[in-house]
Design an enzyme around this catalytic site. Structure first.
Site, PDB file in Angstrom:
ATOM      1  N   HIS A   1      -9.787   1.072  -1.848  1.00 20.03           N
ATOM      2  CA  HIS A   1      -9.856   1.954   0.103  1.00 20.03           C
ATOM      3  C   HIS A   1     -10.545   2.117   0.609  1.00 20.03           C
ATOM      4  CE1 HIS A   1      -6.184   3.341  -1.376  1.00 20.03           C
ATOM      5  NE2 HIS A   1      -5.560   4.100  -0.115  1.00 20.03           N
TER       6      HIS A   1
ATOM      7  N   HIS B   1       0.804  -1.346  -0.437  1.00 18.54           N
ATOM      8  CA  HIS B   1      -0.060   0.353  -0.167  1.00 18.54           C
ATOM      9  C   HIS B   1       0.764   1.391  -0.212  1.00 18.54           C
ATOM     10  CE1 HIS B   1      -3.698   2.002   1.875  1.00 18.54           C
ATOM     11  NE2 HIS B   1      -2.660   3.269   1.500  1.00 18.54           N
TER      12      HIS B   1
ATOM     13  N   GLU C   1     -10.928   3.923   6.074  1.00 18.27           N
ATOM     14  CA  GLU C   1     -10.132   4.563   6.756  1.00 18.27           C
ATOM     15  C   GLU C   1     -10.632   5.533   7.355  1.00 18.27           C
ATOM     16  OE1 GLU C   1      -8.071   7.050   3.569  1.00 18.27           O
ATOM     17  OE2 GLU C   1      -6.476   7.317   4.482  1.00 18.27           O
TER      18      GLU C   1
ATOM     19  N   ASP D   1       1.878   4.388   2.615  1.00 22.44           N
ATOM     20  CA  ASP D   1       0.734   4.759   2.263  1.00 22.44           C
ATOM     21  C   ASP D   1       1.201   6.107   1.600  1.00 22.44           C
ATOM     22  OD1 ASP D   1      -1.728   5.669   1.703  1.00 22.44           O
ATOM     23  OD2 ASP D   1      -2.145   6.343   3.606  1.00 22.44           O
ATOM     24  N   ASP D   2       1.537   7.391   2.476  1.00 30.24           N
ATOM     25  CA  ASP D   2       2.302   8.035   1.298  1.00 30.24           C
ATOM     26  C   ASP D   2       3.476   8.728   1.969  1.00 30.24           C
ATOM     27  OD1 ASP D   2       0.018   9.201  -1.119  1.00 30.24           O
ATOM     28  OD2 ASP D   2      -0.666   8.616   1.154  1.00 30.24           O
TER      29      ASP D   2
END
Ligand code: ADE
Ligand code: ZN
Length: 335
Positions: free
Chosen positions: A194, A14, A197, A275-276
């Site tokens: 997703h 992810h 979340e 993630d980021d």
């Protein structure tokens, strides 16, 4: 113990490639492409990375992506991530890309894909990192826009393994994309989404039963529904959890409040992911360390998380067995 996490071979399942754009590269690309940015230094960019929720993050993330224009930009972005992945002992990665961020700005789909693919292919040859590419639809845009993005992907079925769903979750349920995911499935794409979340458990049910996804990205709100937890446990549906992302985007106030311990206790197939990472200041091993330190996880739990990352990957059975054997050998060597 730090060594143990660093040394374990693992998969990352992810990670948004646009979310790996470090401020240094953003500024370089802005100059190379003559794109105006509101930051003129790395420090200014980092200082702006304060988020109150997913929406506030996405605005900054889309803004940063404006510097990506040419094939070589997408290559350089992906290559920089792969170098970080190697430092984190990631042996296999499944990368999301958001083509609509780029096509909406007039960058051709093929430019985005060719740049990313060239770097992934070089990563396999030169860094020994295997990879798959997953195309994400932006859920706050229309189902029609997603469908036309899927049409653009169809000629590239060999370069894109599957589809996913990201962007602003609340108010954009998975069911909005039922026909898009059905068509993707008929065309042979795997799927993930997703869900849970910021959105409610019902979105996780929809991702499973309407979109028929193979994994849930995040999924941390599943614990609000006992039947859902039982379903996820029974079917061992993987949850690709991103602990520090959840703290940065205020899903949990502090890493100590994260529910990863309960997810593990419930017998779910949880993995840890970044993630980021450029926006959250943390790559995958930082996420492992954060949950270990905050939740007192021992080696067996860390090993389980790394094992889950390989089990939940879309590697074929032979590759999976080989990677799992490497993991067990590495863990045994560390004892
Ligand atoms: N796009 C990039 N990161 C995301 C996240 N954490 N949730 C939804 N969409 C995203
Ligand atoms: Zn994500």
């Amino acid at each position: 113990m730090q060594d143990f996490i660093d040394r374990l071979p693992k998969a990352e399942l992810h990670v948004h490639i646009e979310g790996t754009l470090e401020p240094e590269l953003m500024l370089q690309l802005a100059e190379r492409n003559a794109v105006g940015l509101r930051y003129s230094t790395v420090e200014e960019a980092r200082a702006a990375y304060q988020f109150s929720d997913l929406r506030s993050f996405l605005n900054i993330y889309y803004e940063g992506a404006r510097v990506l224009l040419r094939e070589e930009d997408f290559h350089d972005l992906t290559w920089a991530y792969l170098l970080k992945a190697r430092q984190n002992n990631v042996i296999h990665t499944e990368i999301f890309f958001d083509p609509q961020i780029h096509t909406e700005r007039g960058v051709p789909f093929d430019t985005v894909l060719s740049g990313i693919r060239a770097a992934l292919d070089a990563g396999r040859r030169e860094l020994d990192i295997t990879s798959h590419l997953l195309l994400c639809f932006l859920r706050h845009l229309s189902a029609d826009a997603a469908m036309s993005t899927l049409e653009q992907a169809l000629p590239h079925r060999d370069a894109i393994l599957g589809v996913g769903l990201d962007g602003s979750e609340v108010g954009n349920p998975p069911s909005k994309f039922a026909s898009v995911f059905e068509r993707a499935r008929k065309k042979g794409f795997l799927s993930v989404a997703h869900a849970g979340e910021e959105g409610p458990p019902d979105y996780i049910w929809q991702a499973l039963d309407v979109l028929r996804v193979r994994r849930i990205d995040h999924g941390v709100r599943c614990l609000e529904n006992r039947r859902l937890v039982e379903r996820l446990r029974r079917d061992q549906v993987p949850l690709t959890v991103c602990p520090l992302s959840n703290v940065k985007l205020r899903v949990f106030d502090r890493i100590e409040d994260h529910n990863i311990g309960q997810l593990l206790e419930a017998g779910l197939c949880v993995s840890v992911n970044s993630d980021d990472p450029a926006y959250f200041g943390a790559y995958v091993n930082d996420n492992y360390r954060a949950v270990r330190d905050a939740h007192g996880l021992g080696r067996s739990e860390i090993l389980r998380l790394a094992r889950n990352s390989l089990v939940a990957s879309f590697l074929d059975d032979t590759e999976k067995r080989r990677c799992l054997a490497d993991l067990e050998a590495s863990a045994a060597g560390a004892r």
